[in-house]
Design an enzyme around this catalytic site. Structure first.
Site, PDB file in Angstrom:
ATOM      1  N   PHE A  14       0.816  -1.207   0.000  1.00 16.85           N
ATOM      2  CA  PHE A  14       0.000   0.000   0.000  1.00 16.85           C
ATOM      3  C   PHE A  14       0.852   1.261   0.000  1.00 16.85           C
ATOM      4  CE2 PHE A  14      -3.129  -2.944   1.590  1.00 16.85           C
ATOM      5  CZ  PHE A  14      -4.342  -2.433   1.149  1.00 16.85           C
ATOM      6  N   ASP A  15       0.496   2.189  -0.878  1.00 14.62           N
ATOM      7  CA  ASP A  15       0.868   3.580  -0.672  1.00 14.62           C
ATOM      8  C   ASP A  15       0.046   4.092   0.508  1.00 14.62           C
ATOM      9  OD1 ASP A  15       1.772   6.304  -1.250  1.00 14.62           O
ATOM     10  OD2 ASP A  15      -0.270   6.603  -1.985  1.00 14.62           O
ATOM     11  N   CYS A  16       0.522   5.120   1.177  1.00 16.58           N
ATOM     12  CA  CYS A  16      -0.200   5.627   2.346  1.00 16.58           C
ATOM     13  C   CYS A  16      -0.889   6.962   2.070  1.00 16.58           C
ATOM     14  CB  CYS A  16       0.764   5.767   3.526  1.00 16.58           C
ATOM     15  SG  CYS A  16      -0.042   6.345   5.047  1.00 16.58           S
ATOM     16  N   THR A  19      -3.819   7.578  -0.433  1.00 15.54           N
ATOM     17  CA  THR A  19      -4.522   6.294  -0.562  1.00 15.54           C
ATOM     18  C   THR A  19      -5.238   5.938   0.733  1.00 15.54           C
ATOM     19  OG1 THR A  19      -2.830   5.532  -2.126  1.00 15.54           O
ATOM     20  CG2 THR A  19      -4.236   3.845  -1.124  1.00 15.54           C
TER      21      THR A  19
END
Length: 231
Positions: A14-16, A19
């Site tokens: 995951f990008d944070c 997102t």
């Protein structure tokens, strides 16, 4: 919409910011009071975010510096371009250190908790360790692995961020699904590395035109992704 087989993956990366965490709201909320206090020219939220994104890209090239420093220097650059008076070190440091307090999107915590029942979750974030710790605490869960730009010494779209995530995942990259908002930082390098990706199109852009990004699936938020993968 493209169908993904939920059983085809063991790990979600995951990008944070943008997102999981509301990057737009965080930038606007942190920058506007300081810019106003220094007499900056008024611009729309969209113009401010576009200006910040351009400046941030420039600042993330070359030798790695902490993200809190990048954000503080970006504030100075944005202020200068908007005709504001100089920003103090204390103001720049405070804004740079605010990243860990930027709010999650309303659907993030519950969606991640659902997904973690089935998959290992790895954060791959253009951030510092301590700032991301603040973001993670707001979510009420712990990622199985966390890869930060501070650890790697580079910022996405640099492939080193993804290569480190591959190493920690310990599974073939075909068993990894990358989840992100940014076409530039995430989906373009994902395509280059042969990594399947899901575009969380929170801004409702609706098109990847002008980029080399090739996400396999487009959804508007993490809740929709959890519905697709977790049923």
């Amino acid at each position: 919409m493209t169908e993904l087989d939920p059983a085809a993956y063991d790990v979600l990366t995951f990008d944070c910011y943008g997102t999981i965490i509301d990057w737009d709201r965080g930038i606007v909320g942190a920058f506007r009071p300081v810019l106003a206090a220094h007499g900056a020219r008024e611009v729309s939220d969209a113009e401010l975010l576009d200006l910040y994104a351009r400046v941030e890209r420039e600042l993330e090239h070359g030798q790695h510096r902490l993200y809190r420093v990048v954000v503080g220097d970006a504030l100075r650059r944005v202020a200068e371009e908007l005709g504001a008076s100089p920003i103090s070190d204390e103001e720049a440091d405070a804004v740079g250190g605010s990243v860990g307090a930027w709010p999650p999107f309303p659907d993030s915590a519950a969606a991640l908790a659902r997904l973690q029942r089935r998959y290992r979750l790895i954060a791959v974030t253009n951030c510092d360790d301590d700032l991301f710790a603040g973001s993670q605490a707001q979510l009420g869960l712990r990622f199985d692995e966390i890869v930060t730009a501070q650890q790697v010494g580079a910022y996405k779209p640099d492939h080193r961020m993804f290569e480190e995530a591959f190493r920690r995942a310990g599974v073939p990259r075909e068993r990894i699904l990358h989840v992100a908002q940014s076409l530039y930082h995430d989906h373009e390098p994902a395509r280059e590395l042969g990594l399947t990706s899901v575009w969380i199109d929170r801004r409702r852009q609706g098109t990847t035109a002008g980029t080399t990004a090739a996400p396999a699936l487009v959804v508007p938020d993490l809740e929709t992704l959890a519905d697709r993968l977790d049923g």
